[in-house]
Design a protein around this motif. Structure first.
Motif, PDB file in Angstrom:
ATOM      1  N   GLU A  52      75.810 -92.353  31.590  1.00  0.00           N
ATOM      2  CA  GLU A  52      76.855 -91.940  32.524  1.00  0.00           C
ATOM      3  C   GLU A  52      76.268 -91.175  33.713  1.00  0.00           C
ATOM      4  O   GLU A  52      76.735 -91.318  34.847  1.00  0.00           O
ATOM      5  CB  GLU A  52      77.903 -91.098  31.788  1.00  0.00           C
ATOM      6  N   LEU A  53      75.240 -90.388  33.472  1.00  0.00           N
ATOM      7  CA  LEU A  53      74.578 -89.675  34.564  1.00  0.00           C
ATOM      8  C   LEU A  53      73.839 -90.646  35.485  1.00  0.00           C
ATOM      9  O   LEU A  53      73.855 -90.508  36.701  1.00  0.00           O
ATOM     10  CB  LEU A  53      73.605 -88.639  34.002  1.00  0.00           C
ATOM     11  N   MET A  54      73.191 -91.649  34.882  1.00  0.00           N
ATOM     12  CA  MET A  54      72.481 -92.653  35.669  1.00  0.00           C
ATOM     13  C   MET A  54      73.441 -93.419  36.574  1.00  0.00           C
ATOM     14  O   MET A  54      73.111 -93.761  37.713  1.00  0.00           O
ATOM     15  CB  MET A  54      71.749 -93.627  34.737  1.00  0.00           C
ATOM     16  N   ALA A  55      74.637 -93.700  36.079  1.00  0.00           N
ATOM     17  CA  ALA A  55      75.628 -94.417  36.880  1.00  0.00           C
ATOM     18  C   ALA A  55      76.032 -93.610  38.110  1.00  0.00           C
ATOM     19  O   ALA A  55      76.489 -94.170  39.110  1.00  0.00           O
ATOM     20  CB  ALA A  55      76.865 -94.728  36.034  1.00  0.00           C
ATOM     21  N   LEU A  56      75.809 -92.307  38.047  1.00  0.00           N
ATOM     22  CA  LEU A  56      76.139 -91.425  39.163  1.00  0.00           C
ATOM     23  C   LEU A  56      74.924 -91.152  40.043  1.00  0.00           C
ATOM     24  O   LEU A  56      74.969 -90.326  40.948  1.00  0.00           O
ATOM     25  CB  LEU A  56      76.712 -90.109  38.636  1.00  0.00           C
ATOM     26  N   GLY A  57      73.808 -91.846  39.743  1.00  0.00           N
ATOM     27  CA  GLY A  57      72.626 -91.756  40.586  1.00  0.00           C
ATOM     28  C   GLY A  57      71.548 -90.821  40.105  1.00  0.00           C
ATOM     29  O   GLY A  57      70.504 -90.674  40.754  1.00  0.00           O
ATOM     30  N   ALA A  58      71.745 -90.152  38.973  1.00  0.00           N
ATOM     31  CA  ALA A  58      70.768 -89.170  38.502  1.00  0.00           C
ATOM     32  C   ALA A  58      69.535 -89.837  37.905  1.00  0.00           C
ATOM     33  O   ALA A  58      69.590 -90.972  37.419  1.00  0.00           O
ATOM     34  CB  ALA A  58      71.404 -88.256  37.457  1.00  0.00           C
ATOM     35  N   LYS A  69      75.970 -91.914  45.839  1.00  0.00           N
ATOM     36  CA  LYS A  69      76.302 -91.460  44.494  1.00  0.00           C
ATOM     37  C   LYS A  69      76.134 -89.944  44.418  1.00  0.00           C
ATOM     38  O   LYS A  69      75.189 -89.391  44.994  1.00  0.00           O
ATOM     39  CB  LYS A  69      75.412 -92.161  43.468  1.00  0.00           C
ATOM     40  N   PRO A  70      77.028 -89.252  43.723  1.00  0.00           N
ATOM     41  CA  PRO A  70      77.042 -87.778  43.755  1.00  0.00           C
ATOM     42  C   PRO A  70      75.795 -87.102  43.199  1.00  0.00           C
ATOM     43  O   PRO A  70      75.495 -85.975  43.560  1.00  0.00           O
ATOM     44  CB  PRO A  70      78.287 -87.412  42.938  1.00  0.00           C
ATOM     45  N   LEU A  71      75.057 -87.802  42.325  1.00  0.00           N
ATOM     46  CA  LEU A  71      73.871 -87.183  41.730  1.00  0.00           C
ATOM     47  C   LEU A  71      72.585 -87.879  42.157  1.00  0.00           C
ATOM     48  O   LEU A  71      71.577 -87.819  41.446  1.00  0.00           O
ATOM     49  CB  LEU A  71      73.991 -87.189  40.197  1.00  0.00           C
ATOM     50  N   LYS A  72      72.609 -88.507  43.323  1.00  0.00           N
ATOM     51  CA  LYS A  72      71.422 -89.197  43.809  1.00  0.00           C
ATOM     52  C   LYS A  72      70.251 -88.220  43.925  1.00  0.00           C
ATOM     53  O   LYS A  72      70.384 -87.130  44.468  1.00  0.00           O
ATOM     54  CB  LYS A  72      71.709 -89.830  45.170  1.00  0.00           C
ATOM     55  N   ASN A  73      69.111 -88.639  43.368  1.00  0.00           N
ATOM     56  CA  ASN A  73      67.861 -87.869  43.407  1.00  0.00           C
ATOM     57  C   ASN A  73      67.893 -86.563  42.613  1.00  0.00           C
ATOM     58  O   ASN A  73      67.023 -85.718  42.772  1.00  0.00           O
ATOM     59  CB  ASN A  73      67.453 -87.565  44.858  1.00  0.00           C
ATOM     60  N   ILE A  74      68.903 -86.403  41.772  1.00  0.00           N
ATOM     61  CA  ILE A  74      68.966 -85.228  40.902  1.00  0.00           C
ATOM     62  C   ILE A  74      68.319 -85.576  39.557  1.00  0.00           C
ATOM     63  O   ILE A  74      68.645 -86.595  38.950  1.00  0.00           O
ATOM     64  CB  ILE A  74      70.427 -84.777  40.677  1.00  0.00           C
ATOM     65  N   ASN A  75      67.410 -84.741  39.100  1.00  0.00           N
ATOM     66  CA  ASN A  75      66.734 -84.958  37.819  1.00  0.00           C
ATOM     67  C   ASN A  75      67.449 -84.187  36.714  1.00  0.00           C
ATOM     68  O   ASN A  75      67.694 -82.981  36.863  1.00  0.00           O
ATOM     69  CB  ASN A  75      65.285 -84.471  37.898  1.00  0.00           C
ATOM     70  N   VAL A  76      67.763 -84.892  35.620  1.00  0.00           N
ATOM     71  CA  VAL A  76      68.440 -84.249  34.497  1.00  0.00           C
ATOM     72  C   VAL A  76      67.705 -84.567  33.196  1.00  0.00           C
ATOM     73  O   VAL A  76      67.476 -85.738  32.877  1.00  0.00           O
ATOM     74  CB  VAL A  76      69.915 -84.711  34.365  1.00  0.00           C
ATOM     75  N   ALA A  77      67.341 -83.534  32.465  1.00  0.00           N
ATOM     76  CA  ALA A  77      66.779 -83.707  31.120  1.00  0.00           C
ATOM     77  C   ALA A  77      67.926 -83.588  30.130  1.00  0.00           C
ATOM     78  O   ALA A  77      68.665 -82.596  30.142  1.00  0.00           O
ATOM     79  CB  ALA A  77      65.718 -82.650  30.845  1.00  0.00           C
ATOM     80  N   VAL A  78      68.104 -84.606  29.301  1.00  0.00           N
ATOM     81  CA  VAL A  78      69.230 -84.656  28.359  1.00  0.00           C
ATOM     82  C   VAL A  78      68.684 -84.508  26.940  1.00  0.00           C
ATOM     83  O   VAL A  78      67.846 -85.303  26.512  1.00  0.00           O
ATOM     84  CB  VAL A  78      69.997 -85.985  28.492  1.00  0.00           C
ATOM     85  N   ALA A 110      64.443-108.655  30.121  1.00  0.00           N
ATOM     86  CA  ALA A 110      65.224-107.418  30.122  1.00  0.00           C
ATOM     87  C   ALA A 110      65.674-107.020  31.516  1.00  0.00           C
ATOM     88  O   ALA A 110      66.411-106.056  31.687  1.00  0.00           O
ATOM     89  CB  ALA A 110      64.393-106.286  29.512  1.00  0.00           C
ATOM     90  N   GLY A 111      65.235-107.786  32.531  1.00  0.00           N
ATOM     91  CA  GLY A 111      65.489-107.338  33.885  1.00  0.00           C
ATOM     92  C   GLY A 111      64.476-106.266  34.243  1.00  0.00           C
ATOM     93  O   GLY A 111      63.553-105.983  33.477  1.00  0.00           O
ATOM     94  N   CYS A 112      64.643-105.660  35.397  1.00  0.00           N
ATOM     95  CA  CYS A 112      63.666-104.646  35.816  1.00  0.00           C
ATOM     96  C   CYS A 112      64.370-103.324  36.048  1.00  0.00           C
ATOM     97  O   CYS A 112      65.489-103.271  36.545  1.00  0.00           O
ATOM     98  CB  CYS A 112      62.972-105.097  37.099  1.00  0.00           C
ATOM     99  N   GLY A 113      63.722-102.247  35.639  1.00  0.00           N
ATOM    100  CA  GLY A 113      64.291-100.937  35.899  1.00  0.00           C
ATOM    101  C   GLY A 113      65.396-100.578  34.932  1.00  0.00           C
ATOM    102  O   GLY A 113      65.261-100.737  33.720  1.00  0.00           O
ATOM    103  N   ASP A 114      66.516-100.078  35.465  1.00  0.00           N
ATOM    104  CA  ASP A 114      67.578 -99.541  34.633  1.00  0.00           C
ATOM    105  C   ASP A 114      68.135-100.567  33.647  1.00  0.00           C
ATOM    106  O   ASP A 114      68.169-101.761  33.915  1.00  0.00           O
ATOM    107  CB  ASP A 114      68.722 -99.016  35.510  1.00  0.00           C
ATOM    108  N   TYR A 115      68.618-100.035  32.520  1.00  0.00           N
ATOM    109  CA  TYR A 115      69.052-100.862  31.381  1.00  0.00           C
ATOM    110  C   TYR A 115      70.168-101.838  31.728  1.00  0.00           C
ATOM    111  O   TYR A 115      70.284-102.911  31.133  1.00  0.00           O
ATOM    112  CB  TYR A 115      69.523 -99.949  30.243  1.00  0.00           C
ATOM    113  N   ASP A 116      71.018-101.498  32.710  1.00  0.00           N
ATOM    114  CA  ASP A 116      72.192-102.341  32.966  1.00  0.00           C
ATOM    115  C   ASP A 116      71.898-103.540  33.852  1.00  0.00           C
ATOM    116  O   ASP A 116      72.820-104.242  34.282  1.00  0.00           O
ATOM    117  CB  ASP A 116      73.340-101.515  33.556  1.00  0.00           C
TER     118      ASP A 116
END
Length: 494
Positions: A268-274, A246-255, A11-17
């Motif tokens: 889409e948020l992850m792609a922006l660094g969140a 990335k514009p949302l680097k180190n920003i935590n978002v609960a979706v 699966a690779g490591c970390g993020d899904y992509d």
């Protein structure tokens, strides 16, 4: 030989992509997915919704399945004639016990294939700005698991200390003092650079840099936590971290919301660094035996407009057309009205372009637009959720528009025993039902968490739970939520 097949997919490591294209394609055709808890659950989106998904990793305090049990699951599902994907974090053969699974499949006469994955031993240091090899400085890399007692025995540490290349310890954070002491005692210079990367290859990764002399102290001060990788060697002194901000680097978002919505917005948020926490406590229950829907679609010539108010409804519509083997050419005289760009986007994937989209993505605005557009002798077919907005149909009734309102699915709230206080920088809500289910499940929101919601109806639901401080997205869609968060983050930085 049995017709069932097993694909061991890294699966690779970390993020899904970070999964390979070949691995993604395997997931798309899987009938059963057996996955580890360390794999990003967004990867499961690549599999069909009908695929059976079996978690065999540590989860919610439960112990992981024994390897023998995992082998038995793979064999049993393959013997049922299923196409099985064994989704493994990193690469199947790099401390992934993939070799043991292959041996079990061979002994059982099961067909299999191994799909390589990006190993954390290489990718995690790399994404943290550390090359595991570098010309004239480190011409070899040695991958060691710190998870087992054997690899941290004094005699083994003695041999590692003699190596000139880069040492990469996987899963060794809890034994950091033993590793450091063993290397120094056996000749490694105390000034040798060391780096610890926690949650590597995720947006929430963190890196602690030091030397063998002070890394234990620094790790304790920074509260480094597993999963973590330890890199020892001269290359750990480099910092080749990405310089594209990335514009949302180190920003935590609960979706919040349904799994489909939270994963779409989350990606889409992850792609922006969140950093993302998907709280998908709502599920979509499609009505399987829906005679009213089937009759309406088989007699689609009776309608002039089809109205879809959500992405879920649009996907069910397309799915049902296929199940009934109805040619899309039968829709040539039908116009489509949708509530927003997300719903329109689902149709566009199948070559259908909406004729009516309100400027403001609400049921009221859609209803008013239809009331002004539909002629007296025309008929409308509405396909939507069980508890769809009454405002839409009320407007049509008041305007004497002839319509059939067909319920195609329901949104169900799933009980969550792990409900807690959300402490993220932001939390998002996309529907009033999502708001109500959130609080009914026992969740609370910290005072430091900013709330972003879609539309006035969702905002009204928040108000009913005594929430008055929230931001409403300018456009009532995923893009609107993202832009609202980005705009607010920029204000905070300034």
């Amino acid at each position: 030989m049995n017709k069932g097949k097993v694909y061991l997919v890294g699966a690779g490591c970390g993020d899904y992509d970070l999964i390979t294209l070949r691995g993604q394609n395997c997931l798309k055709k899987a009938e059963v997915v057996v996955y580890d808890s360390l794999t990003d659950k967004l990867l499961l989106e690549y599999a069909d919704s009908s695929a059976e998904k079996i978690c065999v990793g540590k989860r919610a305090g439960r112990h992981s399945e024994k390897q023998e049990n995992i082998n038995e699951i793979l064999i049993a599902k393959a013997k049922e004639g299923k196409t099985v994907v064994r989704l493994k974090g990193g690469d199947p053969f790099v401390f992934g016990r993939g070799g043991e699974e292959v041996q079990a499949l061979q002994n059982a006469g099961i067909q299999y294939e191994v799909v390589p994955g990006i190993s954390s031993a290489i990718a995690v240091p790399e994404l943290a700005g550390i090359p595991v090899t570098h010309r004239n400085l480190s011409r070899s890399v040695h991958i060691i698991t710190g998870h087992t007692a054997q690899d941290t025995l004094p005699e083994n540490i003695r041999e590692y200390a003699k190596l000139d290349g880069t040492l990469v310890f996987l899963m060794g954070l809890r034994k950091l003092p033993e590793i450091v002491s063993g290397l120094v005692t056996n000749g490694k210079n105390e000034s040798t650079p060391v780096a610890i990367v926690s949650n590597g290859a995720y947006a929430k990764d963190s890196t602690v840099r030091g030397t063998l002399k002070n890394i234990c102290q620094l790790a304790e001060q920074s509260k480094a936590e597993p999963p973590a990788i330890i890199i020892v060697g001269e290359v750990a002194g480099f910092d080749f971290s990405a310089t594209i901000e990335k514009p949302l680097k180190n920003i935590n978002v609960a979706v919040t919301g349904t799994h489909k919505l939270s994963s779409k917005l989350g990606r889409e948020l992850m792609a922006l660094g969140a950093r993302i926490n998907c709280i998908d406590y709502l599920s979509v229950k499609e009505y399987q035996q829906n005679t009213q829907l089937d009759n309406a679609l088989q007699n689609i010539d009776n309608y002039n407009y089809i109205v879809l108010t959500s992405m879920n409804g649009a996907e069910i519509f397309i799915k049902r057309l296929r199940a009934l083997k109805l040619d899309v050419r039968k829709l040539c005289n039908v116009k489509f009205a949708v509530i927003g760009s997300g719903t329109a986007g689902v149709l566009e994937k199948y070559g259908i372009f909406a004729d009516i989209i309100p400027k403001v993505y609400t049921s009221v605005d859609l209803g008013n637009l239809l009331a002004d557009t539909v002629k007296a002798d025309e008929r409308v077919l509405i396909m939507r959720a069980e508890n769809g907005s009454r405002e839409l149909t009320q407007i049509l009734s008041d305007s004497n528009v002839s319509y059939d309102d067909v319920k195609t699915y329901d949104i169900l709230s799933e009980k969550n025993s792990e409900a807690s206080t959300i402490t993220a920088d932001y939390i998002t809500f996309a529907s009033s039902s999502g708001v109500n289910a959130f609080f009914e499940s026992g969740y609370t929101i910290s005072d430091n968490t900013k709330i972003v919601c879609i539309g006035e109806i969702t905002a009204k639901a928040l108000s009913s739970h005594n929430i008055s401080d929230y931001k409403i997205a300018r456009t009532k869609d995923v893009v609107g939520i993202i832009n609202t968060i980005i705009s607010d983050v920029k204000k905070r930085v300034v």
